[in-house]
Write a protein that holds these residues in place. Structure first.
Motif, mmCIF file in Angstrom:
data_model
loop_
_atom_site.group_PDB
_atom_site.id
_atom_site.type_symbol
_atom_site.label_atom_id
_atom_site.label_comp_id
_atom_site.label_asym_id
_atom_site.label_seq_id
_atom_site.Cartn_x
_atom_site.Cartn_y
_atom_site.Cartn_z
ATOM 1 N N UNK A 195 0.803 -1.123 0.142
ATOM 2 C CA UNK A 195 -0.081 0.007 0.036
ATOM 3 C C UNK A 195 0.890 1.035 0.046
ATOM 4 N N UNK A 196 0.720 2.127 -1.133
ATOM 5 C CA UNK A 196 1.722 3.235 -1.341
ATOM 6 C C UNK A 196 0.512 4.500 -1.170
ATOM 7 N N UNK A 197 0.901 5.429 0.027
ATOM 8 C CA UNK A 197 0.132 6.641 -0.112
ATOM 9 C C UNK A 197 1.165 7.722 -0.643
ATOM 10 N N UNK A 198 0.382 8.611 -1.632
ATOM 11 C CA UNK A 198 1.066 9.689 -1.778
ATOM 12 C C UNK A 198 0.517 11.028 -1.395
ATOM 13 N N UNK A 199 1.102 11.884 -0.889
ATOM 14 C CA UNK A 199 0.461 13.052 -0.584
ATOM 15 C C UNK A 199 0.845 14.330 -1.309
ATOM 16 N N UNK A 200 -0.033 14.909 -2.095
ATOM 17 C CA UNK A 200 -0.141 15.906 -2.940
ATOM 18 C C UNK A 200 -0.795 17.196 -2.519
ATOM 19 N N UNK A 201 -0.438 18.366 -2.906
ATOM 20 C CA UNK A 201 -1.189 19.596 -2.905
ATOM 21 C C UNK A 201 -2.321 19.524 -3.798
ATOM 22 N N UNK A 202 -3.576 20.086 -3.623
ATOM 23 C CA UNK A 202 -4.691 19.837 -4.613
ATOM 24 C C UNK A 202 -4.299 20.514 -5.899
ATOM 25 N N UNK A 203 -4.751 20.033 -6.972
ATOM 26 C CA UNK A 203 -4.674 21.041 -8.316
ATOM 27 C C UNK A 203 -4.008 20.178 -9.247
ATOM 28 N N UNK A 204 -3.811 18.944 -9.060
ATOM 29 C CA UNK A 204 -3.571 17.801 -10.345
ATOM 30 C C UNK A 204 -4.814 17.369 -10.910
ATOM 31 N N UNK A 205 -4.555 17.146 -12.331
ATOM 32 C CA UNK A 205 -5.868 16.869 -13.341
ATOM 33 C C UNK A 205 -5.969 15.345 -13.013
ATOM 34 N N UNK A 206 -7.153 14.887 -13.495
ATOM 35 C CA UNK A 206 -7.432 13.392 -13.506
ATOM 36 C C UNK A 206 -6.413 12.762 -14.178
ATOM 37 N N UNK A 207 -6.218 13.133 -15.369
ATOM 38 C CA UNK A 207 -5.216 12.694 -16.040
ATOM 39 C C UNK A 207 -3.666 12.473 -15.330
ATOM 40 N N UNK A 208 -3.243 13.411 -14.539
ATOM 41 C CA UNK A 208 -1.870 13.422 -13.897
ATOM 42 C C UNK A 208 -2.274 12.582 -12.839
ATOM 43 N N UNK A 209 -3.186 12.220 -12.063
ATOM 44 C CA UNK A 209 -3.288 11.120 -10.951
ATOM 45 C C UNK A 209 -3.231 9.680 -11.578
#
Length: 62
Positions: free
Chosen positions: A3-17
């Motif tokens: 299980x990998x958890x990635x923390x990002x600031x909001x603002x990425x597109x669905x394609x990027x995710x």
């Protein structure tokens, strides 16, 4: 079952995710030999107002 958890600031597109989940899964399967269907990737999005680095919130740098 990795299980990998990635923390990002909001603002990425669905394609990027989507690409992130695919690439992280590939990296985990190639290094651990876990089958892709057993790899879980969790993306936690943070509001820039709730994240700070170097004494400043990320939202203050926008």
């Amino acid at each position: 079952m990795p299980i990998v958890t990635v923390q990002l600031l909001e603002g990425r597109t669905d394609d990027q995710k989507k690409a992130l989940v695919e690439k992280v899964t590939e990296a985990v399967t190639s290094t651990t030999q876990a089958p892709p269907e057993r790899v879980t990737v969790v993306i936690e999005e943070m509001n820039p107002a709730n994240y700070g680095q170097g004494g400043q919130r990320a939202s203050d740098n926008v």
